[in-house]
Write a protein that holds these residues in place. Structure first.
Motif, PDB file in Angstrom:
ATOM      1  N   MET A   1       0.839  -1.193   0.000  1.00 52.14           N
ATOM      2  CA  MET A   1       0.000   0.000   0.000  1.00 52.14           C
ATOM      3  C   MET A   1       0.878   1.248   0.000  1.00 52.14           C
ATOM      4  N   ARG A   2       0.496   2.243  -0.779  1.00 53.00           N
ATOM      5  CA  ARG A   2       1.256   3.497  -0.857  1.00 53.00           C
ATOM      6  C   ARG A   2       0.349   4.625  -0.406  1.00 53.00           C
ATOM      7  N   ALA A   3       0.909   5.550   0.296  1.00 53.87           N
ATOM      8  CA  ALA A   3       0.124   6.711   0.722  1.00 53.87           C
ATOM      9  C   ALA A   3       0.988   7.945   0.548  1.00 53.87           C
ATOM     10  N   THR A   4       0.357   9.087   0.566  1.00 54.40           N
ATOM     11  CA  THR A   4       1.087  10.333   0.341  1.00 54.40           C
ATOM     12  C   THR A   4       0.679  11.364   1.381  1.00 54.40           C
ATOM     13  N   ASP A  31       4.739  -0.962   4.367  1.00 61.82           N
ATOM     14  CA  ASP A  31       4.052  -0.035   3.459  1.00 61.82           C
ATOM     15  C   ASP A  31       4.870   1.240   3.309  1.00 61.82           C
ATOM     16  N   GLU A  32       4.637   1.933   2.190  1.00 64.64           N
ATOM     17  CA  GLU A  32       5.426   3.142   1.922  1.00 64.64           C
ATOM     18  C   GLU A  32       4.566   4.404   2.009  1.00 64.64           C
ATOM     19  N   LEU A  33       5.194   5.454   2.503  1.00 65.46           N
ATOM     20  CA  LEU A  33       4.529   6.750   2.579  1.00 65.46           C
ATOM     21  C   LEU A  33       5.394   7.762   1.833  1.00 65.46           C
ATOM     22  N   THR A  34       4.811   8.416   0.836  1.00 65.44           N
ATOM     23  CA  THR A  34       5.543   9.440   0.101  1.00 65.44           C
ATOM     24  C   THR A  34       5.290  10.783   0.756  1.00 65.44           C
TER      25      THR A  34
END
Ligand SMILES: [Fe+2]
Ligand SMILES: [Fe+2]
Length: 399
Positions: A1-4, A31-34
């Motif tokens: 999952m990616r979030a920003t 999970d990654e957060l931009t």
């Protein structure tokens, strides 16, 4: 999952970490957060923050559009692990737990307690050893009934009494102060050893200590009102009070002080209020009487609670009364000057008929005290004959 998350111009040194943390809260480890933003130190600060919190950090600029590219945070597992062994310290709005874990330490009741941290060294961590269901209500009543000694008493009210009556009042006040000092020290000592999970008991004992502090003040002030020296303090009276201070068990201390001692004092204060020769004496005894009724109510409710949970406790309480009686057998008990002062106060004059009436009034008072003690002992669970026996063994010093 990616979030920003876009921090706009906000830096991590200005609260930006809250936004990053909040965005990570919805993600799982891995999970990654931009993160985007314009703050000049964002890259540097975010990298350091991630290292500290155990999150991965990648400068998106390295593999794409050069400087100013997005920053990518990979959520680490540390946050979850930190709370993995956490336990709730009971329920905030429910009744307290039957047993309070020393590892909860100073945590609020109902808080999620992170593992580790120092355990609390409280002596009493079992509900039945300190509790009474009435404690929350009594604390609320205590908080609502605090009074200000400066304004609750009209200190300017006239007190021009005959010298010997004034001396009797001063003697009684001197005696009351030493009793109040014992009554202050005991709840203060007990409350320091109650597990804070039983917070209403802790709060109630704190308000009780504050009540006694006021009683010490107003009785001292009444004793000094006409500027004379205070009265006498007898060795036997002090020995009787001292025997209360050394009682190590919560329930036994509460029983001896509040059920027997303060219970007896309620009758004494009522007597003093009724026979008060001046308005200030009437005021200070009335105000103290109101507070004492609460102290007695908790002592009786708590002792009854403990005796119901464990009926063999009545034997422990019985032994405590007998032990105290034996220890005080060779002491005089009540200061004779106090006894004589009570007689004179009730007599109101030196006429033989008045003194006779005063003498009878004090004997009647002792009868009422005995009756009150027997009633409270019976409520706690003692059979009537045992209640009468124990009441008779109570200290002659009243408290
Ligand atoms: Fe008091
Ligand atoms: Fe009290």
């Amino acid at each position: 999952m990616r979030a920003t998350i876009d921090l706009d111009g906000l830096g991590l040194d200005g609260g930006g970490h809250l936004l990053v943390d909040r965005a990570l809260g919805g993600l799982r480890p891995g999970d990654e957060l931009t993160v985007t933003g314009r703050h000049p130190a964002l890259r540097l600060h975010l990298a350091a923050w991630c290292r500290e919190r155990g999150h991965g950090f990648r400068d998106g600029a390295d593999d794409s559009a050069g400087d100013g590219g997005p920053l990518v945070v990979t959520k680490g597992a540390a946050t979850g692990q930190r709370w993995r062994d956490a336990r709730r310290a009971g329920a905030a709005n429910g009744p307290p737990e039957a047993s309070a874990d020393p590892r909860w330490g100073l945590a609020a009741r109902g808080a999620l307690v992170e593992a580790g941290g120092p355990p609390i060294g409280a002596h009493w961590s079992e509900r039945d050893h300190v509790w009474a269901d009435i404690a929350p209500k009594l604390y609320a009543a205590a908080a609502a009934s605090q009074w200000d000694p400066a304004t609750a008493v009209d200190w300017s009210a006239p007190a021009a009494l005959p010298a010997e009556v004034e001396a009797a009042v001063v003697q009684i006040m001197t005696y009351l102060v030493e009793n109040e000092q014992a009554a202050l020290i005991i709840p203060a000592r007990l409350l320091s050893q109650v597990h804070p999970h039983y917070r209403e008991v802790m709060q109630l004992l704190a308000s009780q200590a504050a009540d006694e502090a006021r009683h010490v003040e107003v009785f001292t002030r009444r004793g000094m009102l006409t500027g004379g020296p205070l009265g006498t303090s007898s060795a036997g009276g002090r020995a009787s009070l001292q025997s209360l201070l050394s009682e190590p068990d919560f329930t036994t201390a509460s029983f001896l002080l509040s059920v027997l001692g303060e219970g007896t004092f309620v009758d004494l204060l009522r007597f003093l209020h009724r026979h008060a020769p001046d308005p200030v004496t009437a005021d200070v005894t009335r105000l103290a009487l109101r507070d004492e009724a609460r102290h007695v109510a908790f002592g009786v409710a708590h002792t009854a609670h403990t005796a119901r949970a464990d009926p063999s406790y009545l034997g422990v309480l019985r032994q405590a009364v007998e032990r105290r009686h034996a220890a005080l057998l060779d002491t005089a008990g009540l200061n004779t000057e106090v006894f004589d002062a009570l007689v004179l106060l009730a007599a109101g004059s030196w006429e033989p008929a008045a003194i006779e009436a005063g003498w009878q009034a004090v004997h009647q008072l002792q009868g009422q005290m005995d009756e009150g003690r027997r009633r409270r002992l019976a409520y706690i669970g003692f059979p009537d004959d045992e209640a009468a026996e124990l009441s008779a063994l109570h200290t002659r010093n009243f408290m």
